[in-house]
Scaffold this motif. Structure first.
Motif, short mmCIF file in Angstrom:
data_model
loop_
_atom_site.label_atom_id
_atom_site.label_comp_id
_atom_site.label_asym_id
_atom_site.label_seq_id
_atom_site.Cartn_x
_atom_site.Cartn_y
_atom_site.Cartn_z
N GLY A 273 0.80 -1.22 0.00
CA GLY A 273 0.00 0.00 0.00
C GLY A 273 0.82 1.26 0.00
N ALA A 274 2.15 1.15 0.17
CA ALA A 274 3.01 2.33 0.13
C ALA A 274 2.90 3.01 -1.23
CB ALA A 274 4.46 1.94 0.40
N GLU A 275 2.93 4.35 -1.22
CA GLU A 275 2.76 5.11 -2.45
C GLU A 275 3.99 5.00 -3.36
OE1 GLU A 275 2.02 9.09 -1.12
OE2 GLU A 275 -0.15 8.78 -1.00
N ILE A 276 3.73 4.89 -4.65
CA ILE A 276 4.77 4.98 -5.66
C ILE A 276 4.65 6.35 -6.32
CG2 ILE A 276 5.72 4.01 -7.78
CD1 ILE A 276 4.45 1.34 -7.01
N LYS A 277 5.74 7.12 -6.31
CA LYS A 277 5.68 8.48 -6.81
C LYS A 277 6.66 8.69 -7.97
CE LYS A 277 4.06 11.07 -2.76
NZ LYS A 277 4.34 12.24 -1.89
N LEU A 278 6.26 9.57 -8.89
CA LEU A 278 7.14 10.10 -9.91
C LEU A 278 7.26 11.59 -9.62
CD1 LEU A 278 8.79 9.97 -12.48
CD2 LEU A 278 6.66 10.14 -13.80
N GLY A 279 8.39 11.96 -9.04
CA GLY A 279 8.50 13.32 -8.52
C GLY A 279 7.55 13.48 -7.34
N ASP A 280 6.70 14.49 -7.42
CA ASP A 280 5.71 14.72 -6.35
C ASP A 280 4.37 14.07 -6.65
OD1 ASP A 280 7.52 16.25 -4.89
OD2 ASP A 280 6.98 18.09 -5.97
N GLY A 310 11.30 4.38 -18.34
CA GLY A 310 12.67 4.76 -18.05
C GLY A 310 12.86 5.59 -16.81
N GLU A 311 11.76 6.05 -16.21
CA GLU A 311 11.85 6.91 -15.03
C GLU A 311 12.19 6.11 -13.77
OE1 GLU A 311 11.78 10.06 -14.80
OE2 GLU A 311 10.73 10.87 -16.55
N GLN A 326 12.35 0.72 -12.43
CA GLN A 326 11.28 -0.09 -13.01
C GLN A 326 11.84 -1.19 -13.90
OE1 GLN A 326 7.89 2.00 -14.90
NE2 GLN A 326 9.10 3.86 -14.54
N GLU A 327 11.18 -2.34 -13.89
CA GLU A 327 11.37 -3.35 -14.92
C GLU A 327 9.98 -3.64 -15.48
OE1 GLU A 327 13.91 -7.44 -15.60
OE2 GLU A 327 14.09 -6.30 -13.74
N VAL A 328 9.81 -3.42 -16.76
CA VAL A 328 8.48 -3.49 -17.36
C VAL A 328 7.96 -4.92 -17.36
CG1 VAL A 328 7.14 -3.15 -19.47
CG2 VAL A 328 8.82 -1.45 -18.76
N ILE A 329 6.76 -5.11 -16.87
CA ILE A 329 6.05 -6.39 -17.01
C ILE A 329 4.99 -6.20 -18.09
CG2 ILE A 329 4.67 -8.16 -15.87
CD1 ILE A 329 6.02 -7.42 -13.24
#
Length: 351
Positions: A273-280, A310-311, A326-329
């Protein structure tokens, strides 16, 4: 749990061991076929009656009419909107079907199946109080002949892969042995044991979703790459089929499962449940995390489809922030197999 060193797991896996004192070493042994795992907290249902296979075929995402004794399959039950409500590991026995399902989900599944019997010749029984499951990457000779073989990550007949050809799950065969609980101790014997921490580490490394972890009330099969093993795209009608066909043929799944290689300097793991963020910006959440004996801290998450693969992302769990590669699934362009209609061209009038 009677073995020396056993530490009980928590949450949905309570009742069996999380580990026996050395979880990463146990995971290596489990992967290499030198240990087995007690999954006796999983529920087991039995379907009998002459209509059992054709009946399940009409309800589920999978083609079950042609299955023969000894065959293994995986099937989903969906809502009318195509969202996943149940996942079933289907094992065909001589005069019955056995369904292995997540801990605690057996009663709700049995209730639903009984509500769909109508006049058909089927009976659904809950065997969870008398039967359990042992898991391994190879057959356990003392555990009998009722063995479900995981089809993951193969692409079963009627299925479709939303990830690349090379798949880490191919390195981990997975067999579930259904056994009477009173024979559990005898079947285990002197085998080395691995706990649920090991089971989860191998599952995450194999990119395989789990119903009790990667699912929420909006999940559709495409998001988890479950069209590989759990959906037959060319079978007859079932509840939720419209959504499955529409997203696969002319749309994209709104989210995608992703493998996360976490920064190991934190010496901890993020909670589910922890948040995944890209920047903010919050782009998803962690669904499972584990410490792998080779890869270190790893996780599965579900993120928005259009996040750039790629981020480098950040997993935020309270005051802890974990950089995550990331590794794309499921690929961002998965789906839209038939393309989209862009309109009709009119023939210009003759001059």
């Amino acid at each position: 749990m009677q073995r020396d060193g056993a530490v009980e797991a928590g949450g949905v896996d309570a009742g069996v061991a999380a580990h026996y004192g050395a979880p990463t070493r146990e995971a290596r042994r489990l992967f290499e076929g030198e240990a087995i795992a007690d999954l006796s907290h999983f529920d087991v249902l039995e379907i009998t009656g002459v209509d059992r296979q054709s009946w399940l075929n009409t309800l589920s995402t999978q083609q079950t009419t042609a299955l023969k004794p000894g065959d293994s399959s995986q099937a989903l039950l969906l809502s009318i909107q195509g969202r996943i409500e149940h996942e079933m590991k289907v094992l065909v026995d001589q005069e019955r079907l056995l369904l292995i399902v997540e801990p605690g989900s057996g009663p709700a599944l049995q209730e639903f199946l009984n509500s769909m019997r109508f006049m058909l010749r089927v009976e659904v029984n809950d065997l969870s109080a008398t039967h359990g499951v042992l898991a391994a990457t190879r057959r356990i000779p003392t555990a009998g002949e009722l063995v479900w073989t995981d089809p993951w990550p193969g692409v079963t007949e009627g299925g479709w892969a939303y990830s690349r050809d090379e798949h880490p799950g191919a390195e981990r065969p997975w067999l579930l042995h259904v056994i009477e609980l009173e024979k559990l101790g005898e079947a285990v014997g002197e085998e080395q044991l691995a706990g649920m921490m090991s089971v989860e580490a191998l599952r995450i490394a194999a990119w395989e979703p789990r119903f009790g972890a990667e699912i929420d009330d909006k999940t559709i099969p495409h998001e988890l790459d479950w069209l590989r093993t759990s959906v037959h795209l060319n079978k007859g009608c079932y509840k939720g089929q419209e959504t499955v066909a529409r997203v696969h043929n002319i749309g994209h799944p709104p989210r995608r499962i992703v493998f996360l290689d976490l920064d190991g300097s934190m010496h901890t793991l993020p909670a589910s449940g922890a948040e995944i963020k890209l920047g903010d910006r919050v782009v998803g959440k962690v669904t499972s995390a584990a410490l792998h004996y080779e890869a270190g801290p790893i996780a599965l998450g579900v993120i928005k489809r259009n996040v750039d693969p790629g981020e480098v992302l950040s997993v935020v769990d309270g005051d802890s922030v974990y950089p995550a590669s990331q590794e794309v699934i499921v690929t961002p362009d998965a789906g839209q197999v038939a393309g989209r209609f862009t309109g009709f061209l009119r023939t210009p009038p003759a001059k």
